[in-house]
Every structure is written in C-alpha cells, then in structure tokens.
Scaffold this motif. Sequence first.
Motif, short mmCIF file in Angstrom:
data_model
loop_
_atom_site.label_atom_id
_atom_site.label_comp_id
_atom_site.label_asym_id
_atom_site.label_seq_id
_atom_site.Cartn_x
_atom_site.Cartn_y
_atom_site.Cartn_z
N GLY A 156 39.59 27.51 44.43
CA GLY A 156 40.19 27.38 43.35
C GLY A 156 41.19 26.18 43.54
N ASP A 157 42.27 26.16 43.00
CA ASP A 157 43.16 25.06 43.46
C ASP A 157 44.12 25.19 44.49
N ILE A 158 43.90 24.36 45.48
CA ILE A 158 44.38 24.64 46.87
C ILE A 158 45.39 23.39 47.61
N ASN A 159 46.23 23.91 48.25
CA ASN A 159 47.05 22.83 48.79
C ASN A 159 47.39 23.46 50.21
N THR A 160 46.94 22.64 51.31
CA THR A 160 47.33 22.92 52.64
C THR A 160 48.62 22.54 53.19
N ALA A 161 49.39 21.68 52.46
CA ALA A 161 50.72 21.39 52.70
C ALA A 161 51.79 22.35 52.10
N ASP A 162 52.99 22.59 52.85
CA ASP A 162 53.87 23.15 52.19
C ASP A 162 54.72 22.53 50.97
N THR A 163 55.23 23.26 50.22
CA THR A 163 56.18 22.55 49.04
C THR A 163 57.63 23.25 49.36
N ARG A 164 58.28 23.08 48.48
CA ARG A 164 59.71 23.78 48.42
C ARG A 164 59.60 25.24 47.91
N LEU A 165 58.51 25.37 46.95
CA LEU A 165 58.19 26.88 46.39
C LEU A 165 57.27 27.61 47.23
N VAL A 166 56.32 27.02 47.92
CA VAL A 166 55.24 27.83 48.45
C VAL A 166 54.74 27.33 49.58
N PRO A 167 54.39 27.98 50.79
CA PRO A 167 53.75 27.68 51.87
C PRO A 167 52.34 27.32 51.67
N GLY A 168 51.75 26.46 52.49
CA GLY A 168 50.44 25.62 52.15
C GLY A 168 49.40 26.68 52.74
N ALA A 169 48.12 26.62 52.46
CA ALA A 169 47.02 27.51 52.74
C ALA A 169 46.71 27.21 54.12
N VAL A 170 46.32 28.27 54.90
CA VAL A 170 46.19 28.26 56.25
C VAL A 170 44.97 29.32 56.42
N ASP A 171 44.28 29.16 57.75
CA ASP A 171 43.33 30.04 58.31
C ASP A 171 42.26 30.72 57.27
N PHE A 172 41.35 29.55 57.23
CA PHE A 172 40.17 29.76 56.31
C PHE A 172 38.90 30.64 56.94
N PRO A 173 38.31 31.59 56.39
CA PRO A 173 37.34 32.28 57.22
C PRO A 173 36.03 31.43 57.07
N ASP A 174 34.98 32.02 58.08
CA ASP A 174 33.78 31.26 57.98
C ASP A 174 33.01 31.70 56.47
N SER A 175 32.22 30.68 56.33
CA SER A 175 31.60 30.88 55.09
C SER A 175 30.25 30.32 54.83
N ASP A 176 29.16 30.71 54.42
CA ASP A 176 27.82 29.93 54.25
C ASP A 176 27.86 28.97 53.23
N ILE A 177 28.67 29.25 51.94
CA ILE A 177 28.67 28.43 50.97
C ILE A 177 30.23 27.89 50.80
#
Length: 412
Positions: A156-177
């Motif tokens: 989807g739309d992803i951001n791994t950095a924190d902003t003032r409003l929401v924390p960034g994405a972390v800890d991605f699972p293994d995936s074939d695709i």
Amino acid sequence: MELEFKGACREVGRSAVLVDEKVMMDYGVSPGEHIKYPVNGSRPQAILVSHAHIDHSGAVPNLMDLEPDVFMTPPTFDLSHMLAQDTLRIAEREGEMPAYDSIELSKFAHNTKQIDTGVPFHTHGYDVEFLDAGHIPGASSIHLTDKDNRSLFYTGDINTADTRLVPGAVDFPDSDILITESTYFGDEHPPRKEVENQFIDSVMDTLDIGGTVIVPAFAIGRTQEILMLLDAHGIRAYVDGMGVRAYKLMTKHPEYIRNPTHLKRAFDNSIAVKGRKRDSVRLESSVIVTTAGMLNGGPVLYYISKKFKDPKSKIILTGYQVEGTNGRMAMDNGIIENDGVIQHLKPKIEQYDFSAHSGDKELKEMVKDFCDRGTEHVFTMHGDNCEGFADWINEEVGVKAFAPEIGERFSV
C-alpha cells in the motif's frame, strides 16, 4: 498466484490488484479533472483495503452488487466511509452520475469487517494480516498467504519514518512476492526537522508583514500533522473543511496515533470554521489550514478567491500535486480555475515536502531486506517511474522485478 493489476500501474492513483480472481487489494480512483477508475471486469469475493485515501478506497462501494466481504482496520473504515459519503454528496449536488448510490454505500458499511493490525484472519482460502504501514492513521500493508503457503506482501502507501501523527512501519514479514509502491523512487526526502523549520520560518515571515498563509491540506493525515506542527510553535491557526471531522474520527482510535495528547491539544487550540462563519475569518496575519489539498474544490477556493490578488500572502502546498489538478497548475503556471474563472495568483506559492511516503533510500532498503529474506518476485506500482524502480531491482538486487501495465496479468 495469479495477479492482475487493475490500476496504479506506471501512475499514481486508482490502486487495485486482483489475486487469483478472488481477492481485490484496494480499489481506488484517480483525482483530477476526469476521475479515472480501475479497469473493469472484476468480480472479487473479498476486498482488502490498505487505507482510506480515495486513490485506494474511493471505488470500493461500486463493487457492492457482488456482495463481497470487505476488510480494513477500524480507522480506515471510519475515514473511508466519511470520504465516500462526501463523494456521493458532491456528485448529487453537482448533478453528476456517481460511481455508487446511497444503497451501495449502506451495503459497503454492512459488508465491512473491521480488523486491527496484527490480528490474523482468514477469508476465501487465504490467511491475511494487516500490518502498520505508517502513512496515515489506520494505514496498513497486507500480508496474504494461500493454501499452498505461497505468500504476498502488498505495501500500500508506506512510510518507515515517524511523523508527528503516526509511527513509521517496522518489522516486515518474510514473503515470496512483494508488491511495492514507487511514489518517491529516485527522490530523497529532506530531513523532516529541516522541512518543518523552513515551513515555520516562511509562515512567520508572512504573518510579520500582515499577509495570510493559506495551507491546502489533505483532510486525512496532513491537516492533523500541520496543526500539530503549528501548535508546537505557538501558532494558532484557523482550520476549515473535512479535516476537522477526520480528526474527530481519529480520536476514537488513539492506539493508531503517535501522540494523541498533542493531537487533541492542537485542535483545542485551533479555531474551527464552518461555512456560514467563513466571512468572520481574519484575513490578515493569519494561518488557514483547509481542504482540498490539491485545490480541487473545498473551502480552500473560497479563501483563495479572497486573497488571490494579494502579493503579501502565501499559498503553501504540503503534498503531492497530481497532474491535471489545480495544485499542479498553481505550481507550474501560477493559475487555478476557481468556479469556472481562471485566476492568476499574486500570492507566493511554495511547496514543502511533508510526504507520508518512504523516500528513495527507504524504498530501496525495504526491497533489499525482503529479497535478502527470500522474496523471489517484486512488482513496482503507484509511481511515475515504476519501470526505473523495477530496472534498479533487477540490476542491483538481482531479483526478478516487473513494472506492470494496466490490466497486465502474471502467474507467480
């Protein structure tokens, strides 16, 4: 898995990916002078919605005649339902043929199951989990595994950095695709603190000379972040448009907000404006945060009509401006179309990078991480240079990568 790409291919907008002709991941529209929808011919049994922005959720009610099961996080449901209601109201007011009617909108609400991030569930032969994607409150990436244990991760739309409003994405699972957005491939974001300081300095300079600062902002995410930034620097702003209603919905889900206390304080300290009271808004030495973020409709056009001849004022854009929108015309040519009239803008037009998407470095690091852990195929979408990103992955990472065209199918 059979994948069919119905939208957001080598473009930004109308995201839609169909898996095995059963599961649709997102079903959005592209804003602009002529709204674009995903390509036709889909009959999904389930729809997974990553987040509420209309380029990912805006056409979901159009599929309700199929009686699909719909899944999304609780904030995404509240916010996407709000936007869907507004879209229907605008279409009816302007005499346009909407993509769905009030009955389909009711079915959308009835058919939607709200699932929190981190809670596994099962639908139509697939194990699914939503994972925090950063971006906006409730935004999620989608991890999907089929009966043969073949797995897919859709950012989807992803951001791994924190902003003032929401924390960034972390800890991605293994995936074939991996199916990844590409919005800012090739573009680095400047340091957020630097952007914030430059924005505040610009606002203060304009207030000091008696000008008005008009900040067009997306109702979901950007309005709230900008108000938090202004409040942190002691600047009391007017706030107008759907961003106020979006804030009230966000308060129902404080666990999806990085600092709910500061968010509440920012809105408590702002001055909310409704239509009938716009004439009372002070238009000198003031800041107005208002929708729409791309200047296509909304209260922002009222304020611009009052100040478009004032060289002391500023219009500060804070988000991506899609080709064909008023915001892009303002940036490129200094003009907008306002209620059928072309207005030449005397206020200074500035744009600051408050993006809620990962930049080039973060996108590349994420893809490398997935591939290092066994990802075999990568699909790049939702960007202006998806082909370039796919080429980079093929050449630098050594994993098969594709930039699908609209309607293209793959068996992986």
